[in-house]
Design a protein around this motif. Structure first.
Motif, mmCIF file in Angstrom:
data_model
loop_
_atom_site.group_PDB
_atom_site.id
_atom_site.type_symbol
_atom_site.label_atom_id
_atom_site.label_comp_id
_atom_site.label_asym_id
_atom_site.label_seq_id
_atom_site.Cartn_x
_atom_site.Cartn_y
_atom_site.Cartn_z
ATOM 1 N N LYS A 68 -8.081 2.236 -5.398
ATOM 2 C CA LYS A 68 -8.620 3.595 -5.473
ATOM 3 C C LYS A 68 -9.961 3.618 -6.197
ATOM 4 O O LYS A 68 -10.888 4.349 -5.803
ATOM 5 N N ASN A 69 -10.107 2.810 -7.246
ATOM 6 C CA ASN A 69 -11.269 2.902 -8.127
ATOM 7 C C ASN A 69 -12.345 1.861 -7.843
ATOM 8 O O ASN A 69 -13.507 2.070 -8.198
ATOM 9 N N LYS A 72 -11.741 -0.570 -1.919
ATOM 10 C CA LYS A 72 -11.428 0.632 -1.140
ATOM 11 C C LYS A 72 -11.917 0.474 0.304
ATOM 12 O O LYS A 72 -11.201 0.798 1.256
ATOM 13 N N GLU A 125 0.815 -1.220 0.000
ATOM 14 C CA GLU A 125 0.000 0.000 0.000
ATOM 15 C C GLU A 125 0.849 1.271 0.000
ATOM 16 O O GLU A 125 0.329 2.383 0.081
ATOM 17 N N ASN A 171 -9.530 0.383 3.678
ATOM 18 C CA ASN A 171 -9.722 1.312 4.794
ATOM 19 C C ASN A 171 -9.980 0.581 6.105
ATOM 20 O O ASN A 171 -9.508 0.994 7.164
ATOM 21 N N ASP A 191 2.725 4.444 -1.271
ATOM 22 C CA ASP A 191 2.525 5.289 -2.446
ATOM 23 C C ASP A 191 3.873 5.557 -3.129
ATOM 24 O O ASP A 191 4.926 5.108 -2.661
ATOM 25 N N ARG A 218 -2.515 0.030 -6.828
ATOM 26 C CA ARG A 218 -3.002 1.282 -6.238
ATOM 27 C C ARG A 218 -4.292 1.718 -6.923
ATOM 28 O O ARG A 218 -5.257 2.136 -6.273
ATOM 29 N N ASP A 219 -4.309 1.635 -8.264
ATOM 30 C CA ASP A 219 -5.496 2.050 -9.019
ATOM 31 C C ASP A 219 -6.708 1.205 -8.642
ATOM 32 O O ASP A 219 -7.828 1.720 -8.520
#
Length: 473
Positions: free
Chosen positions: A419-420, A425, A325, A429, A327, A415-416
């Motif tokens: 995120k999407n 997501k 995770e 979280n 960045d 990551r995408d």
């Protein structure tokens, strides 16, 4: 960038809601005095406490409880047919070399070749504890290795060892949090491009309960045929030393992991070198029960940590590895700070990342540099790169940015995805909220501190005094 858990000042800046940071920093100082050799864990405890207090002061904040833990198997009869068809397209020697290339060690090579000759679709076993963050070796190297096994015509059973993580007191022993992390890890592999057509995910808690009459007699027989000293030598598989003070559950753990191999009917154990001792225990057990077909051990290389002399990555040290995770900025900073001595290849973690991640993924390694420094160059293999590095023609200042760029390219689709994709997501979280406690050096101790501080915030002074841990004094 994410929260730097080794920096209490950053925690103070970032966690300000409801005054929670002031409490976190105050307790962090007390914890630092209790564990001066590892202040980053005290800082992590402060972060955990700050978040818990913030939630306590804002009842509208959701608790983020885990969803029901379940994972459907990806394999089917058609998938097995596809495996057999793919296998038919490769020669026996090609399949052998593909599988053998996964392992730093193979016990035994002749047994592996014989297995491939006689069994159309061998069963490979791999397993993991859902225990918090996933580093890049677990995320990307495992994806590379699983895809090789599937391409070689194997069926891969991945054992999601949720009960084992509970035995090992991961995530504070909370089975719901452990299972949430398990689902998160599966989601990472899916996003990373793991070929799930040839993979079957099996949850240990579910499978053992389904076939308890088969599993527990096997565990007991393994335990009966080994003394405590032999079992203690396997404690490395849990990330423990044989000198650590272990619970009875942790001593029982190696017997269960040994039983898993037979319970899953595994032909090949494809785990890391750190799991070698328990895999050897399984082969020794075959001698005890006069079984001829022993599980073949295919142990992959363990990537080192980024610091000098750090033999393996550590989830408790965020700077020791790239995590799935992380960045782009975090990846760049970690690689920039990594140990990478000029002309020295042995023990160089940056070169190991290139060898075991970049080359298997891209098949080349591209270095971009100024003409006066040699100009751009694309390396076709590791031997070519090593020759340049040892001679000094390739400098760490050129290697590091190129490595960071390659790693970020590998991680970007993941990551995408998180995120999407709305479900992914939410899962990420939830896990992030749970993982804060993954850095705490004593989960139970911190939980007591959180309860204690919440009592103080609600003005229950008597309750605060009665519940305060004695080690805070």
């Amino acid at each position: 960038m994410g929260l730097d858990l080794s920096n209490t000042n950053e925690i103070g800046r970032r966690e300000t809601r409801g005054g929670s940071a002031r409490w976190g920093l105050l307790i962090s100082r007390r914890l630092s005095r209790r564990a001066p050799q590892n202040p980053s864990r005290a800082a992590a405890a402060a972060a955990a406490i700050a978040i818990a207090i913030a939630a306590a002061m804002d009842p509208s904040q959701p608790s983020g409880s885990s969803a029901d833990a379940s994972a459907s198997s990806s394999s089917s009869s058609s998938a097995v047919d596809n495996l057999a068809a793919g296998m038919a397209a490769m020669s026996l020697q090609d399949r052998f070399e593909l599988l053998r290339g996964i392992g730093e060690e193979c016990i035994q090579e002749d047994e592996l070749l014989n297995l491939l000759q006689k069994k159309p679709v061998p069963i490979c076993y791999d397993g993991f504890e859902p225990s918090g963050r996933m580093h890049i070796a677990q995320g990307i190297v495992k994806t590379i290795n699983v895809n090789k096994m599937v391409r070689a015509g194997c069926k891969v059973k991945i054992w999601i060892a949720d009960w084992f993580a509970q035995l090992n007191n991961k995530m504070g022993g909370d089975i719901k949090k452990i299972q949430t992390v398990g689902r998160y890890m599966i989601e990472i592999w899916r996003a990373a491009g793991m070929n799930l057509d040839g993979v079957e995910f099996l949850w240990s808690s579910e499978e053992i309960n389904k076939r308890a009459n088969e599993y527990w007699p096997l565990v007991m027989d393994i335990a009966r045929k080994n003394n405590v000293k032999r079992i203690m030598r396997c404690c490395q598989i849990m990330g423990r030393n044989d000198s650590d003070e272990l619970t009875a559950a942790q001593i029982f753990y190696p017997c269960m992991q040994c039983a898993d191999i037979f319970f899953l009917k595994a032909d090949i154990c494809q785990l890391g070198m750190d799991q070698r001792k328990v895999n050897m225990l399984a082969r020794e057990y075959c001698d005890d029960i006069k079984r001829k077909n022993k599980p073949i051990i295919l142990s992959h290389h363990m990537l080192p940590g980024f610091k000098e002399g750090q033999e393996k990555m550590s989830k408790s040290d965020p700077s020791s590895a790239i995590f799935m995770e992380d960045d782009e900025a975090q990846v760049n900073l970690k690689i920039k700070q990594a140990f990478c001595p000029p002309t020295i290849v042995d023990g160089n973690p940056c070169l190991e990342y290139i060898k075991y991640i970049v080359f298997p993924w891209f098949e080349t390694f591209e270095v971009v540099r100024k003409e006066e420094n040699g100009g751009n160059k694309t390396f076709a293999n590791m031997n070519e790169l090593i020759a340049d590095y040892e001679s000094g023609a390739l400098h760490p200042a050129d290697v590091k940015p190129a490595l960071a760029k390659a790693i970020n390219q590998i991680l970007q689709p993941i990551r995408d995805h998180f995120k999407n994709n709305s479900e992914a997501k939410v899962l990420l979280n939830t896990v992030k909220g749970d993982m804060v406690f993954g850095y705490v050096y004593d989960y139970d101790h911190v939980e007591k501190i959180v309860n204690c501080v919440c009592l103080w915030l609600t003005h229950d002074k008597k309750g605060f005094i009665n519940s305060a841990p004695t080690s805070l004094a």
